[in-house]
Design an enzyme around this catalytic site. Structure first.
Site, PDB file in Angstrom:
ATOM      1  N   GLU A 144       0.858  -1.202   0.000  1.00  0.00           N
ATOM      2  CA  GLU A 144       0.000   0.000   0.000  1.00  0.00           C
ATOM      3  C   GLU A 144       0.880   1.233   0.000  1.00  0.00           C
ATOM      4  O   GLU A 144       2.098   1.137   0.208  1.00  0.00           O
ATOM      5  CB  GLU A 144      -0.936  -0.020   1.215  1.00  0.00           C
ATOM      6  N   HIS A 167      -8.930  10.000   2.045  1.00  0.00           N
ATOM      7  CA  HIS A 167      -8.537   8.849   1.232  1.00  0.00           C
ATOM      8  C   HIS A 167      -8.635   9.245  -0.229  1.00  0.00           C
ATOM      9  O   HIS A 167      -9.660   9.793  -0.660  1.00  0.00           O
ATOM     10  CB  HIS A 167      -9.445   7.652   1.524  1.00  0.00           C
ATOM     11  N   ARG A 193      -0.314   8.585   1.097  1.00  0.00           N
ATOM     12  CA  ARG A 193      -1.684   9.012   0.830  1.00  0.00           C
ATOM     13  C   ARG A 193      -1.835  10.523   0.658  1.00  0.00           C
ATOM     14  O   ARG A 193      -2.612  10.994  -0.163  1.00  0.00           O
ATOM     15  CB  ARG A 193      -2.516   8.546   2.017  1.00  0.00           C
ATOM     16  N   HIS A 253     -11.382  10.386   5.731  1.00  0.00           N
ATOM     17  CA  HIS A 253     -11.217   8.949   5.949  1.00  0.00           C
ATOM     18  C   HIS A 253     -10.726   8.607   7.351  1.00  0.00           C
ATOM     19  O   HIS A 253     -11.160   7.634   7.957  1.00  0.00           O
ATOM     20  CB  HIS A 253     -10.213   8.438   4.919  1.00  0.00           C
ATOM     21  N   ARG A 282      -1.249   9.525   8.452  1.00  0.00           N
ATOM     22  CA  ARG A 282      -1.114   8.118   8.853  1.00  0.00           C
ATOM     23  C   ARG A 282      -0.632   7.242   7.694  1.00  0.00           C
ATOM     24  O   ARG A 282      -1.101   7.386   6.561  1.00  0.00           O
ATOM     25  CB  ARG A 282      -2.478   7.596   9.327  1.00  0.00           C
TER      26      ARG A 282
HETATM   27  C1  SIN Z   1      -7.579   1.211   2.230  1.00  0.00           C
HETATM   28  O1  SIN Z   1      -7.889   0.042   2.122  1.00  0.00           O
HETATM   29  O2  SIN Z   1      -7.215   1.884   1.279  1.00  0.00           O
HETATM   30  C2  SIN Z   1      -7.675   1.857   3.571  1.00  0.00           C
HETATM   31  C3  SIN Z   1      -6.652   1.327   4.462  1.00  0.00           C
HETATM   32  C4  SIN Z   1      -6.337   2.312   5.519  1.00  0.00           C
HETATM   33  O3  SIN Z   1      -6.972   3.355   5.599  1.00  0.00           O
HETATM   34  O4  SIN Z   1      -5.400   2.071   6.277  1.00  0.00           O
END
Ligand code: SIN
Length: 531
Positions: free
Chosen positions: A115, A232, A278, A339, A374
């Site tokens: 991620e 998000h 992010r 988010h 975060r």
């Molecule tokens: C996501 O699945 O993109 C969210 C995961 C997160 O907010 O840590």
């Protein structure tokens, strides 16, 4: 109706992963009440798609996870808290695996996803992008079957009970039969979630309205970093306020971002492309939206292996199907949505607040692990680690003397005539926050929004449910707007139009206490009182 009165060794408010884990751990030491305003399975944890970031892979190590977390937090994490998260997090996840929780694996070998902001594949899952659901169900079952835990659903916390500067319990209202309840307990653990739902568009359930943060603030607890709100990047966009989260893990599988001219743009913004942290991706999307004068960009999954995608992201594939989007042929419109709230109730490394007897963990807490942004999938790990630490500390209070004072128990009632006024106020607050305390911010807009929020009428009935909710919203919005206005820099999740750079003098934290705001810097004894 007189108050119903209970005595417990621990009261846990909230039933996301932090609350459920706190309850299970606390039950090893005493009797526990779980107070939740909705149902046991209604929480942001339940909705979490990404998974749990944990440095237990063969090619990974805690140092790298710490480094990635600190980097994402843009200099505002507490390094000790981050170390605690990563190191204790490994133990906690390994303990769950030993207990029999089966994370996705191939032939017994854990599968790690990638991620944004992670330097390696580090995120483990349960049933693909259903991690939140399955991990909360796992804990909910243990809570449900535990004779030392009593669950109070549909029960809204209306106030903390205090005596001689200590928290000694909680007042609450059953929303179905309107029974007022007093829970006396030497330890109250708030695990009541964040406040992203007070924005117009949010990936969170309706319950994420920050009531626990407000409750703590009202009792004189320090509230820190409240202006840091994570948006998000890829929430489904259909032109309304509706959202559906399209997990970042989808970009980890190769999903690409295109602007409305169908140009891939992330390579122009960051060398990690679609998997940059992010904050970078969300800001890049906003910049492309502005350039192309559209309210969305596209997520392109057309080139992915459809069978594997459906297996791994069954919930997202099902959603796209119901939205009549064929991801093998169609582009998916997405736009950032509120988010995750990095700030909240300030705690030490043991979940303790500045008020004896009061603890906080999970999204409502500001433990110091997230800084200004975060790192993806660190939140479920935070829930596990810090709820356990809070219980370990709180258990020392069992047996403390509590003098009940029933004259402090003023009942709360529900007046349906106040409902509409509250809904109107909620819409107005969401609009003001969304316009001014979004990713892109400007001092004069924040100041103006704060003035408008302060002028909002919340009713004078102190002990009425909707009036309490209205006061809570107004207070939270005021704190967000004030801290956001004072933070005259661009940092982490937000970008100031009037202060485009990060500024060394803001390397610290805005902290509210008893209606005053302080600026605290690392290693600085004296914090500045700002009003
Ligand atoms: C996501 O699945 O993109 C969210 C995961 C997160 O907010 O840590």
């Amino acid at each position: 109706m007189p108050f119903e009165i209970f005595d417990f060794d621990f009261v846990v408010v909230g039933s996301g992963l932090a609350g459920l884990n706190a309850a299970v751990k606390a039950s090893e030491y005493g009797r526990v009440a779980v107070v939740t305003k909705g149902k046991l399975n209604e929480s942001s944890s339940f909705n979490a798609q990404g998974g749990i970031a944990v440095a237990i892979g063969e090619k990974d190590n805690p140092k790298n996870h710490i480094k990635d977390t600190l980097m994402a937090g843009r200099g505002l994490c507490d390094p000790e808290a981050v170390k605690m998260l990563v190191v204790q997090g490994r133990e906690d996840v390994n303990a769950l695996i030993r207990e029999g929780l089966t994370f996705d694996n191939r032939d017994g070998k854990l599968l790690f996803s990638l991620e944004g902001g992670h330097s390696t594949n580090r995120v483990i899952h349960l049933n693909g992008a259903n991690t939140g659901k399955y991990i909360t169900l796992y804990f909910a079952e243990r809570v449900n079957n535990n004779p030392r835990i009593k669950i109070f659903e549909n029960t809204f916390a209306t106030g903390l009970l205090k005596q001689n500067g200590k928290v000694i319990g909680l007042k609450a209202l059953n929303l179905l039969d309107e029974q007022n309840i007093a829970f006396y307990s030497p330890a109250v653990i708030l695990a009541s979630g964040g406040y992203s739902r007070i924005y117009e568009r949010s990936t969170n359930p309706d319950t994420s309205t920050g009531d626990g943060v407000w409750l703590a603030a009202e009792a004189g607890t320090e509230i820190r970093d409240i202006e840091f709100i994570q948006f998000h990047p890829t929430a489904f966009y259909d032109g309304t306020k509706f959202t559906f989260l399209i997990s970042e893990a989808v970009r980890g599988e190769g999903g690409l971002l295109l602007n409305s001219n169908l140009e891939r743009f992330m390579p122009r913004y960051d060398e990690m492309n679609e998997l940059a942290p992010r904050d970078i991706v969300a800001k890049a999307i906003l910049s492309e939206m502005k350039k192309t004068r559209k309210d969305f960009v596209y997520l392109d999954l057309r080139h992915l292996n459809a069978k594997l995608f459906k297996e791994k992201f069954s919930n997202i594939a099902n959603f796209l199907n119901t939205a009549s989007i064929d991801f093998t042929k169609d582009l998916i419109p997405v736009a950032p949505a509120a988010h995750y709230t990095m700030g909240g109730i300030k705690t030490d490394l043991d979940g303790a607040t500045n008020i004896p007897g009061l603890f906080a963990c999970g999204e409502c807490a500001s433990t110091g692990v997230h800084g200004a942004n975060r790192l993806a999938s660190n939140s479920l790990l935070e829930c596990l680690v810090f709820s356990e630490r809070a219980v370990e500390k709180a258990k020392n209070l069992i047996g403390s003397k509590i003098e009940k004072c029933e004259k402090d128990l003023s009942p709360v009632f529900i007046s349906s005539t106040m409902h509409d006024a509250y809904e109107t106020l909620k819409i107005k607050v969401a609009e003001l926050l969304t316009k001014s305390a979004n990713i892109l911010r400007k001092g004069e807009n924040l100041k103006e929004a704060l003035k408008e929020v302060k002028e909002l009428k919340v009713g004078t009935t102190l002990d009425e449910y909707y009036s309490i909710k209205a006061r809570s919203l107004k207070k939270l919005a005021s704190m967000i707007l004030k801290a956001a206005e004072l933070r005259e820099e661009s940092c982490g999740a937000h970008q100031r139009d009037d202060f485009k750079q990060t500024r060394a003098e803001f390397e610290g934290h805005f902290t509210f206490k008893e209606n005053e705001i302080y600026f605290e810097r690392e290693n600085e004894q004296e914090s500045r009182l700002l009003n």
